[in-house]
Scaffold this active site. Structure first.
Site, PDB file in Angstrom:
ATOM      1  N   GLY A  69       0.657  -1.101  -0.110  1.00 16.89           N
ATOM      2  CA  GLY A  69       0.027  -0.084  -0.013  1.00 16.89           C
ATOM      3  C   GLY A  69       0.721   1.397  -0.059  1.00 16.89           C
ATOM      4  N   THR A  70       2.017   1.131   0.548  1.00 18.87           N
ATOM      5  CA  THR A  70       2.775   2.329   0.770  1.00 18.87           C
ATOM      6  C   THR A  70       3.426   2.975  -0.638  1.00 18.87           C
ATOM      7  OG1 THR A  70       3.692   2.012   3.066  1.00 18.87           O
ATOM      8  CG2 THR A  70       5.179   3.232   1.629  1.00 18.87           C
ATOM      9  N   ASN A 149      -6.789   4.490   9.241  1.00 17.12           N
ATOM     10  CA  ASN A 149      -6.115   3.373   9.767  1.00 17.12           C
ATOM     11  C   ASN A 149      -6.016   3.246  11.460  1.00 17.12           C
ATOM     12  OD1 ASN A 149      -4.109   5.429   8.729  1.00 17.12           O
ATOM     13  ND2 ASN A 149      -2.775   4.210  10.244  1.00 17.12           N
ATOM     14  N   SER A 198      -3.866  -3.050  -0.321  1.00 14.34           N
ATOM     15  CA  SER A 198      -2.545  -3.783   0.161  1.00 14.34           C
ATOM     16  C   SER A 198      -3.250  -5.399   0.708  1.00 14.34           C
ATOM     17  CB  SER A 198      -2.051  -3.008   1.300  1.00 14.34           C
ATOM     18  OG  SER A 198      -0.993  -3.955   1.855  1.00 14.34           O
ATOM     19  N   HIS A 200      -2.135  -7.713   2.557  1.00 17.09           N
ATOM     20  CA  HIS A 200      -2.028  -8.220   3.849  1.00 17.09           C
ATOM     21  C   HIS A 200      -2.904  -7.670   4.783  1.00 17.09           C
ATOM     22  CE1 HIS A 200       0.357  -5.163   6.277  1.00 17.09           C
ATOM     23  NE2 HIS A 200       0.386  -4.615   5.000  1.00 17.09           N
ATOM     24  N   CYS A 325       3.110   1.436  11.356  1.00 19.95           N
ATOM     25  CA  CYS A 325       4.233   2.169  10.525  1.00 19.95           C
ATOM     26  C   CYS A 325       4.667   3.236  11.655  1.00 19.95           C
ATOM     27  CB  CYS A 325       3.710   2.678   9.405  1.00 19.95           C
ATOM     28  SG  CYS A 325       3.363   1.564   8.182  1.00 19.95           S
TER      29      CYS A 325
END
Length: 392
Positions: A69-70, A149, A198, A200, A325
Site C-alpha cells: 500500500g505504501t 487506519n 494492500s 495483507h 508504521c
C-alpha cells in the site's frame, strides 16, 4: 491467543498460503519471457488482475501490481503531481492520512508544490464545505483516505467524488487500504481516479498490493527499468504473491455484507464494554455509518498506550496503538490531536481491530482483560475516575 490487531496485518488464509507455495513451485517463469513458462506466469498475473478488477467493478488493464500500500500511495501521489504539474501545483489532502501519504506531500512541498491539509472534526471526518473552499484553479490532485487506519473514521468518499465531478481536471486519489473487503467501494462509479490497496490487510500475503488507475490517467513512472505494468511500475512481477492477493480478495469478498454485519455486531459489543469502564473513553463517532466495522479506538487518559499494550500482551491479547508504521514512536497521536483530543489523551490511544472470525466471546474476553488491566494501572495515576473517563 487473542489477536486483535487486524488493521496492522491479518493472518493469511490457509488456502492463500497453499496457493502461493504451489505457484512458487510450479510457475516460476518470468512473466516477461516469451517461452511457455513465461506465458503461463503472465496468464496467472492477468487472471489475478481480472479478479481484483472484478471486486472493484473496474477493468483488468486498470490494475497495476505493486509491492504494498505504501508503494501504491507513493506511486499515485507523486506520479499524478508530476504528470499534471503543467496544470497547476496545488494539492489537497487531510491532516489524518497514513504516513505513506503525509510524508509524500511533505516531500512535494519541498519541491515547490503547495499543499492544503484539510482539518477534521472531533469524529475524525473532513467537512465537505472546507474541501470546496480549498479547491482552486491550480488544484490538480485531491488525496483522501476512505477509512482512517488509526481511529476507523469513514470519509465521505462518494460525496467528495460528486463534488469533484465539477472539476474534471482534478485527479482524485483514495487510500482504500483499510476499506477494501470491509465496506462497499466502487471507484469508477464514485469518480475515483486512483485508489490504493494492500493484500495483507485482507488476509493475503505481505509484500504485494495494487493501484487502480482509471483509464486515461497519466502517471509518470517512479522506477526506471523494463517497463512492466503498462510502463508505470518497472520490475519483474511477483507472480506467487499477486496470485495470493487475488485469491485472498476473492475469499474476503464472499458474503461481504454478512461479514460486515458480523463485524459491526462485534464492534458494538466491544464499544459497550469499553463505555462501561469509567477510566476509558471511546474515540470518534458513535454512529456506525461514520465508523469502520473492524476498528474500535479508545483512550486511557494519563496512561501511556504502550503500557496497556504490554499489559494485555501478558494476558495473551494483542492490540496496538497508532498505525503499525508509527507505533514504535512515543509521540502523541497526530490523528487524535487533529480531532481535538488533549496531548494526554493522544498519548494514551489504543486500537482494537478484528475480523469476521472473531466472536462475542472474544469481545467479552477482551473487556474482562481490560477491566483487570485498568484496575491494576489506574491507582498509578492518582486522578479521580470522573476526570479519567471523560468521553470525547
Amino acid at each position: 491467543m487473542l489477536y486483535l490487531d487486524y488493521a496492522a496485518t491479518t493472518p493469511p488464509y490457509e488456502e492463500v498460503v497453499e496457493t502461493v507455495a504451489e505457484v512458487m513451485k510450479q510457475h516460476y517463469g518470468n512473466p516477461s519471457s516469451i517461452h511457455r513458462l513465461g506465458m503461463q506466469a503472465e496468464k496467472l498475473v492477468q487472471g489475478s488482475k481480472e479478479i481484483v478488477a472484478g471486486a472493484l467493478g473496474v477493468r483488468a488493464d486498470e490494475i497495476i501490481c505493486t509491492s504494498c500500500g505504501t508503494e501504491s500511495n507513493n506511486l499515485a501521489i507523486k506520479s499524478a503531481a508530476y504528470s499534471y504539474r503543467n496544470r497547476g501545483d496545488h494539492l489537497i489532502t487531510t491532516v489524518i492520512e497514513h504516513p505513506s501519504v503525509l510524508e509524500v506531500f511533505r516531500q512535494l512541498e519541498q519541491e515547490g508544490f503547495r499543499v492544503t491539509y484539510l482539518p477534521v472534526d472531533n469524529k475524525g471526518i473532513v467537512k465537505l464545505d472546507e474541501l470546496k473552499e480549498a479547491v482552486c484553479d491550480e488544484t490538480t490532485l485531491v488525496s483522501i483516505m476512505y477509512v482512517n487506519n488509526e481511529v476507523g473514521s469513514i470519509q465521505p468518499i462518494r460525496e467528495i467524488g460528486r463534488i469533484l465531478t465539477d472539476y474534471p481536471k482534478i485527479i482524485f486519489h483514495v487510500d482504500a487500504v483499510q476499506a477494501i473487503a470491509k465496506l462497499p467501494f466502487r471507484p469508477k462509479e464514485w469518480r475515483v481516479d486512483l485508489c490504493s490497496g494492500s493484500a495483507h490487510k485482507f488476509r493475503g500475503p505481505k509484500g504485494v498490493g495494487f493501484l487502480y488507475r482509471r483509464d486515461g490517467i497519466q502517471l509518470k513512472p517512479q522506477l526506471a527499468g523494463g517497463g512492466q505494468e503498462y510502463g508505470v511500475r518497472s520490475g519483474t512481477e511477483n507472480v506467487p504473491l499477486i496470485v495470493g492477493m487475488a485469491k485472498a480478495l476473492r475469499l474476503s469478498m464472499e458474503d461481504m455484507e454478512a461479514k460486515t454485519e458480523h463485524r459491526y455486531r462485534i464492534r458494538r459489543r466491544i464499544v459497550q464494554g469499553i463505555a462501561a469502564i469509567p477510566e476509558l473513553a471511546i474515540t470518534g463517532s458513535e454512529l456506525e455509518v461514520e465508523a469502520a466495522p473492524h476498528i474500535v479506538h479508545f483512550s486511557f487518559s494519563g496512561m501511556r498506550a504502550e503500557v496497556v499494550v504490554h499489559a494485555l500482551e501478558q494476558r495473551n491479547i494483542y492490540v496496538s496503538t497508532k498505525s503499525a508504521c508509527s507505533s514504535g514512536e512515543s509521540d502523541p497521536s497526530l490523528v487524535m490531536l487533529a480531532m481535538g483530543c488533549s496531548r494526554e489523551q493522544a498519548a494514551s490511544g489504543l486500537r482494537i481491530s478484528f475480523s469476521e472470525e472473531h466472536t462475542e466471546e472474544d469481545a467479552d474476553q477482551l473487556i474482562t482483560a481490560l477491566r483487570h488491566v485498568v484496575n491494576e494501572l489506574a491507582p498509578m495515576l492518582n486522578v479521580p475516575s470522573a476526570r479519567r473517563g471523560k468521553r470525547r
